[in-house]
Design a protein around this motif. Structure first.
Motif, PDB file in Angstrom:
ATOM      1  N   VAL A  42       0.854  -1.192   0.000  1.00  0.00           N
ATOM      2  CA  VAL A  42       0.000   0.000   0.000  1.00  0.00           C
ATOM      3  C   VAL A  42       0.885   1.236   0.000  1.00  0.00           C
ATOM      4  CG1 VAL A  42      -1.609   1.341   1.429  1.00  0.00           C
ATOM      5  CG2 VAL A  42      -1.944  -1.119   1.147  1.00  0.00           C
ATOM      6  N   ALA A  43       0.566   2.189  -0.859  1.00  0.00           N
ATOM      7  CA  ALA A  43       1.212   3.514  -0.856  1.00  0.00           C
ATOM      8  C   ALA A  43       0.317   4.411  -1.722  1.00  0.00           C
ATOM      9  CB  ALA A  43       2.631   3.444  -1.405  1.00  0.00           C
ATOM     10  N   ARG A  44       0.735   5.661  -1.929  1.00  0.00           N
ATOM     11  CA  ARG A  44      -0.138   6.564  -2.703  1.00  0.00           C
ATOM     12  C   ARG A  44       0.129   6.489  -4.207  1.00  0.00           C
ATOM     13  NH1 ARG A  44       1.712  11.528   0.861  1.00  0.00           N
ATOM     14  NH2 ARG A  44       3.584  10.318   0.396  1.00  0.00           N
ATOM     15  N   ARG A  45       1.387   6.369  -4.621  1.00  0.00           N
ATOM     16  CA  ARG A  45       1.714   6.461  -6.062  1.00  0.00           C
ATOM     17  C   ARG A  45       1.647   5.079  -6.709  1.00  0.00           C
ATOM     18  NH1 ARG A  45       7.428   8.642  -5.251  1.00  0.00           N
ATOM     19  NH2 ARG A  45       7.106   7.290  -3.457  1.00  0.00           N
ATOM     20  N   LEU A  46       0.600   4.888  -7.546  1.00  0.00           N
ATOM     21  CA  LEU A  46       0.379   3.563  -8.143  1.00  0.00           C
ATOM     22  C   LEU A  46       1.540   3.100  -9.031  1.00  0.00           C
ATOM     23  CD1 LEU A  46      -1.584   1.247  -8.102  1.00  0.00           C
ATOM     24  CD2 LEU A  46      -2.781   2.268 -10.036  1.00  0.00           C
ATOM     25  N   PRO A  47       2.133   3.963  -9.877  1.00  0.00           N
ATOM     26  CA  PRO A  47       3.225   3.465 -10.738  1.00  0.00           C
ATOM     27  C   PRO A  47       4.407   2.927  -9.921  1.00  0.00           C
ATOM     28  CG  PRO A  47       2.480   5.645 -11.462  1.00  0.00           C
ATOM     29  CD  PRO A  47       1.784   5.370 -10.176  1.00  0.00           C
ATOM     30  N   VAL A  48       4.711   3.581  -8.805  1.00  0.00           N
ATOM     31  CA  VAL A  48       5.839   3.118  -7.966  1.00  0.00           C
ATOM     32  C   VAL A  48       5.476   1.772  -7.337  1.00  0.00           C
ATOM     33  CG1 VAL A  48       7.453   3.767  -6.125  1.00  0.00           C
ATOM     34  CG2 VAL A  48       6.366   5.547  -7.501  1.00  0.00           C
ATOM     35  N   LEU A  49       4.232   1.662  -6.899  1.00  0.00           N
ATOM     36  CA  LEU A  49       3.753   0.394  -6.332  1.00  0.00           C
ATOM     37  C   LEU A  49       3.838  -0.732  -7.365  1.00  0.00           C
ATOM     38  CD1 LEU A  49       0.439   1.326  -4.468  1.00  0.00           C
ATOM     39  CD2 LEU A  49       2.419   0.153  -3.462  1.00  0.00           C
TER      40      LEU A  49
END
Ligand SMILES: NC(=O)c1ccc[n+]([C@@H]2O[C@H](COP(=O)([O-])OP(=O)(O)OC[C@H]3O[C@@H](n4cnc5c(N)ncnc54)[C@H](OP(=O)(O)O)[C@@H]3O)[C@@H](O)[C@H]2O)c1
Length: 274
Positions: A42-49
């Motif tokens: 879980v995190a905010r930035r989808l591409p990094v995830l």
């Protein structure tokens, strides 16, 4: 605790890493995946995830779920709970929690401090309540709170950060004592400086080279915390074992937690069944 079979037996087939897309959270995910445990990131930035998930799948073969959630928002824990409801979850890492603003208390809008308090206090409390309950019912699990040496005391330019990290440490220590008899491990990781992207951008703003601050490797931090998870309540990664300080020594703090717990049991009697 670095034998994958023992780790999986104790913590199940899936781990949730909140703030699991880069820096320390990514190294928690890598280490957990190497132990054969599937990851929910879980995190905010989808591409990094998504990039992190692709790396884990390719390099370790584990299953990975991702969800872009801002944990400074309200009603987050219901979203987290729904995300992992159907899987054999036995480990949660509460990683996201930095503040590198360097701002004085009055130097930033109250709303900024409220966001940090919501993330590091409210969501941590609600998340611990939900997942501790689930793990007690399954009589197995681990809760790993990423704290900081900031938990050991306040200082100018770090009021809300040190206060919230102190909250996490005290709550984590108390839950360690309460949940141990139910087969649930709780550990708070404390350390001074870690080489994360957030640290690097804070240093870059002030033209300080990363080598100047003696930042620990996030790989070493993650491994040390996962290995120490059964031996809570606190790991002080930077502890000077030759000169233990009761405020910051893991052994001294464990002794203090045990004394407080025994004293309160005498005072209040046996705890209610959970
Ligand atoms: N770096 C240090 O020197 C240091 C020292 C002592 C303790 N710590 C502790 O170590 C932990 C990790 O610190 P860090 O420096 O890596 O920075 P961090 O911002 O706490 O963690 C970065 C990770 O958390 C995610 N994240 C941050 N805010 C989020 C939010 N509101 N909702 C969901 N995900 C969020 C980031 O991805 P997104 O940005 O995409 O959301 C990234 O995956 C923190 O608890 C911090 O207090 C750090």
């Amino acid at each position: 605790m670095d034998q994958p079979d023992v780790f999986r037996q104790r913590y199940g087939r899936w781990a949730l890493i909140i703030g699991g897309s880069d820096g320390l959270g990514a190294d928690f995910a890598r280490d957990i995946a190497r132990r054969g445990v599937n990851c929910v990131l879980v995190a905010r930035r989808l591409p990094v995830l998504e990039a992190m998930a692709a790396e884990l799948r390719a390099e370790t073969g584990v299953d990975v779920r991702t969800a872009a959630i801002d944990i400074a928002q309200s009603d987050v824990v219901n979203q987290l709970a729904a995300l992992v409801e159907d899987i054999d979850l036995g480990l949660v890492v509460f990683n996201a929690g930095a503040d590198s603003s360097g701002s004085t208390f009055l130097g930033s809008p109250l709303s900024m401090w409220q966001d940090i308090v919501r993330r590091n206090v409210n969501v941590l409390t609600e998340g611990l309540y939900h997942f501790a309950g689930r793990f007690v019912r399954q009589r197995r699990g681990g809760l790993l709170i990423v704290g900081s040496a900031a938990a050991f005391g306040g200082g100018a330019r770090a009021g809300i950060y040190t206060a919230t990290k102190g909250f996490g440490l005290n709550l984590g220590e108390s839950l360690w004592a309460e949940l141990k008899p139910h087969g649930v491990d709780v550990l708070t990781l404390c350390f001074l400086v870690g080489d994360t992207p957030v640290l690097r951008s804070a240093l870059a703003r002030n033209a300080i080279p990363v080598e100047a601050v003696g930042a620990a490797s996030t790989r070493d931090l993650a491994k040390a915390a996962l290995d120490a998870l059964p031996d809570g309540p606190m790991l002080n990664f930077d502890e000077d074992l030759a000169a233990p300080n009761p405020l910051t020594s893991a052994a001294a703090r464990r002794e203090h937690v045990l004394q407080v717990s025994a004293g309160l049991e005498q005072f209040y009697g046996a705890p209610e069944p959970i």
